[in-house]
Design an enzyme around this catalytic site. Structure first.
Site, PDB file in Angstrom:
ATOM      1  N   ALA A  68       0.827  -1.209   0.000  1.00  0.00           N
ATOM      2  CA  ALA A  68       0.000   0.000   0.000  1.00  0.00           C
ATOM      3  C   ALA A  68       0.860   1.257   0.000  1.00  0.00           C
ATOM      4  O   ALA A  68       0.580   2.220  -0.725  1.00  0.00           O
ATOM      5  CB  ALA A  68      -0.929  -0.005   1.212  1.00  0.00           C
ATOM      6  N   ASP A  69       1.899   1.265   0.817  1.00  0.00           N
ATOM      7  CA  ASP A  69       2.770   2.438   0.898  1.00  0.00           C
ATOM      8  C   ASP A  69       3.489   2.692  -0.416  1.00  0.00           C
ATOM      9  O   ASP A  69       3.624   3.839  -0.854  1.00  0.00           O
ATOM     10  CB  ASP A  69       3.798   2.244   2.012  1.00  0.00           C
ATOM     11  CG  ASP A  69       3.149   2.137   3.370  1.00  0.00           C
ATOM     12  OD1 ASP A  69       2.852   3.178   3.974  1.00  0.00           O
ATOM     13  OD2 ASP A  69       2.942   1.001   3.837  1.00  0.00           O
ATOM     14  N   SER A  70       3.971   1.616  -1.043  1.00  0.00           N
ATOM     15  CA  SER A  70       4.714   1.788  -2.288  1.00  0.00           C
ATOM     16  C   SER A  70       3.818   2.291  -3.412  1.00  0.00           C
ATOM     17  O   SER A  70       4.210   3.166  -4.195  1.00  0.00           O
ATOM     18  CB  SER A  70       5.377   0.467  -2.688  1.00  0.00           C
ATOM     19  OG  SER A  70       6.344   0.083  -1.727  1.00  0.00           O
TER      20      SER A  70
ATOM     21  N   GLY B  95       3.137   5.826  -2.843  1.00  0.00           N
ATOM     22  CA  GLY B  95       4.303   6.607  -3.264  1.00  0.00           C
ATOM     23  C   GLY B  95       4.313   6.861  -4.756  1.00  0.00           C
ATOM     24  O   GLY B  95       4.666   7.953  -5.215  1.00  0.00           O
TER      25      GLY B  95
END
Length: 404
Positions: free
Chosen positions: A170-172, A175
């Site tokens: 999710a974070d990537s 980003g």
């Protein structure tokens, strides 16, 4: 001959983010030439410095996500620290942050305040649930976003608890969206030079995940279809699965195109299935997916993974092994494509040459490159302050008072 620069050379970025999401965006911008100044807490810095720490005082995860950046230490809770960030924002093109909504505003560093100093500043905000809505004030991490965004309901096997992949997906993805938003803001700014204020990009982790869910919601709303975990198969597409081989290894086979399916069936000695009119299109194959999977695995279990892959490649059927870290470091294609970069890095009291991932995407004319690995904490504080006109005794005063 001057050194070739990346396509973002001259773009200045202030990164206020910690952990994965905003730093991923900063890394991508830095990879392609942007001057990214990463602002970290004095003394401790980004907590990512100690995630998966196997030696020394700075993880290789941080050395990867912090590459090509400059690190300054600033206490954002202090008035003097906030003034430093304002000075940085005034001379920058993009500001990245991933604090909980309202945090920057409490510090006097919200978009309105910053764009009053620099009307063309693009402010990129990453948070768990976005800057608006009833959930905006909830704390949010990537794992929770995967659950809220619909992904965890699809992972694993029907008779087992939902699983996750072993990376910060999710974070990537958030980003990546942050970079897309930043670039769109810069394009708008350059195309509309009189346009003010600069763009504010609002990226929510759960929405980044939700955007990957394809037709999950339309299928439910229109047909009442509720998808669930499907193991290693891809629901609604067949055959596309992971199959065990005679040597205990696994091979991933994607035979779901009409022509590919015919080639696959003939390659495994099942011309009867290749010619069966029931399997002429995807709908028919999906209806009999278990039969087809059994036929394929009956064949793969008679061969080693390498032998099965050779046969399928010879028939132009998409397939591949499941590579481990050890496999990837020895793979010639990764090396040929520049995906293996060797860099010397300090680990504790020694230096070692270590393989790091290469830069994506590959550009022909102005490719990105790794200029430096993730910096030591505060490595560039004095240099960056000097660029802001803060030198000598003023720097020492800030250091003695704990602002930097």
């Amino acid at each position: 001959m001057t050194e070739q620069t990346g396509p973002l050379d001259g773009v200045r970025v202030v990164e206020l983010g910690n952990f994965i999401a905003a730093p991923t965006a900063g890394r991508l911008l830095a990879d392609f030439g942007a001057d990214v100044v990463k602002v970290e807490r004095p003394g401790t810095g980004d907590e990512l410095r100690r995630w998966r720490l196997h030696g020394g005082d700075t993880s290789l995860l941080f050395r990867t996500l912090g590459r090509n950046k400059r690190s300054v230490t600033v206490d954002l809770r202090r008035a003097e620290g906030q003034e430093i960030v304002r000075a940085l924002a005034a001379r920058s093109d993009v500001l990245l942050e991933n604090f909980r909504p309202g945090t920057l505003e409490r510090w006097g560093l919200g978009p309105d305040e910053l764009r009053a100093l620099n009307p063309r500043l693009v402010v990129v905000r990453v948070s768990g649930y976005g800057q608006t809505g009833p959930y905006r004030d909830r704390p949010g991490f990537g794992g929770v976003a995967e659950a809220i965004g619909g992904l965890r309901a699809l992972t694993g096997y029907p008779d087992r608890p939902p699983t996750r992949v072993g990376v910060s997906l999710a974070d990537s993805v958030a980003g990546l969206y942050a970079v897309i938003g930043a670039l769109m803001g810069l394009i708008r700014r350059d195309r509309e030079p009189g346009a003010t204020p600069g763009e504010v990009v609002d990226v929510a982790l759960y929405e980044a995940v939700y955007s990957l869910m394809e037709s999950l919601i339309p299928d439910f709303d229109a047909f009442g279809v509720t998808r669930g975990p499907a193991g290693s198969a891809l629901p609604g597409v067949a055959p596309s699965n992971t199959y065990r081989c005679a040597d205990g290894k696994y091979i991933v086979v994607s035979g779901n195109g009409d022509a590919i399916f015919t080639r696959l069936m003939r390659a495994i000695g099942r011309a009867d299935l290749a010619d069966d009119p029931r399997f002429a299109d995807n709908a028919g194959r999906v209806a009999h997916a278990e039969l087809l999977d059994d036929a394929i695995e009956a064949w793969t279990t008679s061969l080693s993974q390498e032998a099965a892959e050779a046969v399928l490649r010879g028939a132009s059927v998409p397939c591949g092994p499941i590579l481990t870290a050890a496999d990837i470091t020895k793979d010639p294609h990764f090396a040929a494509r520049g995906m293996h970069e060797r860099h010397r890095v300090r680990i504790g009291g020694r230096e070692a040459e270590v393989t790091f991932p290469g830069i994506v995407p590959a550009l022909a004319e102005r490719p990105g490159r790794t200029r430096t690995l993730g910096p030591d904490l505060g490595e560039h504080t004095e240099t960056v302050l000097a660029e802001l006109g803060v030198t000598g005794a003023a720097v020492e005063r800030l250091r003695e008072s704990g602002v930097i």
